[in-house]
Design an enzyme around this catalytic site. Structure first.
Site, short mmCIF file in Angstrom:
data_model
loop_
_atom_site.label_atom_id
_atom_site.label_comp_id
_atom_site.label_asym_id
_atom_site.label_seq_id
_atom_site.Cartn_x
_atom_site.Cartn_y
_atom_site.Cartn_z
CB SER A 38 -31.05 -14.32 4.08
OG SER A 38 -31.94 -13.25 4.00
CG ASP A 183 -34.65 -15.23 2.71
OD1 ASP A 183 -33.80 -16.01 3.00
OD2 ASP A 183 -34.72 -14.13 3.14
#
Length: 301
Positions: A38, A183
């Site tokens: 991320s 993500d």
């Protein structure tokens, strides 16, 4: 081989940048492997190039418009220290009408990644001995995937960085190579084991959460922000599992782990990008790494 692992954490990535700056500039650490999940994926290409000031400027000047072309949030400032986050009903309704699968869209972030990480820098990294790896979640297969800079062309690798940061359903859900991706933190928030599997013998790990919960969590009364709270609880469990597995892998292979947690809870909503707060968090990260280093030196003596 030395590795740097940076966890997910949205805007809290600024804290990780400060820690990494201290480790690179004051300790002179040289990393053979850098793995991010991320927000960590945004940081690691610049850190691998040694361009600390550049990534500092990026994290010190980013705002919501740089991330979202359709933001699902409205941020109201009640005073200088407090932000009130509510749902952007118009954006969410528009997404439903257009039969989109997410509440917001983060295409601006992909543009910003390409603007700040140039093709020349990409080629420089590819030609170096350093391996830069981003973490993504293949939602179609329900598994984690790690994307090395050595395996892709410029546009593809920038897309993998972007995908690694897309905190769905608030940001873009991306279909690539016939699979849906989101993500990296959903499957591997702190990818310590992957660094060890790739041959690391010492790993600096920056975890963008406190080591223990310092106060009870206040659960939102708003259904929209309640969803964010629930996601954060689930991701905290992923984080703990990743760290436990990473510690076991390190013990089995005699790998040294250096863990850097945030000393305080930085924010309740890491999807809000306030450049003034992020600038302060960067400095906090630097100071924290410095203080921890001094304490470790005193203990050795």
């Amino acid at each position: 081989m030395r590795a740097l692992v940076i966890s997910g954490g949205g805007s809290k990535g600024a804290f990780a940048g400060g820690v990494a700056q201290y480790l690179l500039q004051e300790h002179g650490h040289k990393y053979d492997i850098l793995i991010g999940s991320s927000t960590g994926s945004l940081l690691i290409p610049h850190l691998a190039l040694g361009k600390v000031q550049k990534i500092h400027d990026i994290y010190s000047n980013v705002n919501m418009r740089r991330i979202f072309n359709l933001s699902p949030f409205i941020v109201k400032h009640k005073n200088t220290d407090r932000e009130l986050v509510t749902i952007n009903h118009m954006t969410v309704i528009k997404q439903f009408i257009n039969k989109k699968r997410t509440f917001g869209e983060s295409n601006n972030l992909l543009d910003y990644i390409k603007e700040s990480f140039t093709k020349a820098e990409f080629l420089e990294l590819q030609q170096s001995a350093c391996d830069v790896i981003v973490t993504v979640t293949n939602l179609s297969k329900n598994e984690v995937e790690y994307k090395s800079i050595d395996d892709f062309e410029y546009d593809d690798f920038c897309e993998w960085i972007w995908i690694s940061c897309n905190y769905i359903p608030f940001m873009s859900l991306v279909t690539k190579n016939g699979f849906d991706y989101g993500d990296g933190g959903f499957s591997s928030l702190v990818p310590i084991r992957e660094a060890i599997n790739r041959g690391a013998t010492e790993v600096d790990v920056i975890v963008l959460e406190t080591e223990v919960q310092v106060k009870p969590k206040t659960i939102s009364r708003n259904p929209f922000t309640l969803m964010i709270d629930l996601f954060q609880i689930l991701l905290t469990q992923v984080e703990k599992q990743n760290i436990t597995i990473g510690k076991l892998a390190a013990k089995n292979k005699n790998v040294k782990l250096n863990l850097y947690y945030t000393p305080t809870q930085l924010t309740d909503n890491a999807l809000i990008f306030n450049k003034d707060k992020m600038k302060a968090w960067w400095q906090q990260g630097y100071d924290y790494a410095q203080n921890k280093s001094e304490l470790m030196s005193d203990n050795v003596q």
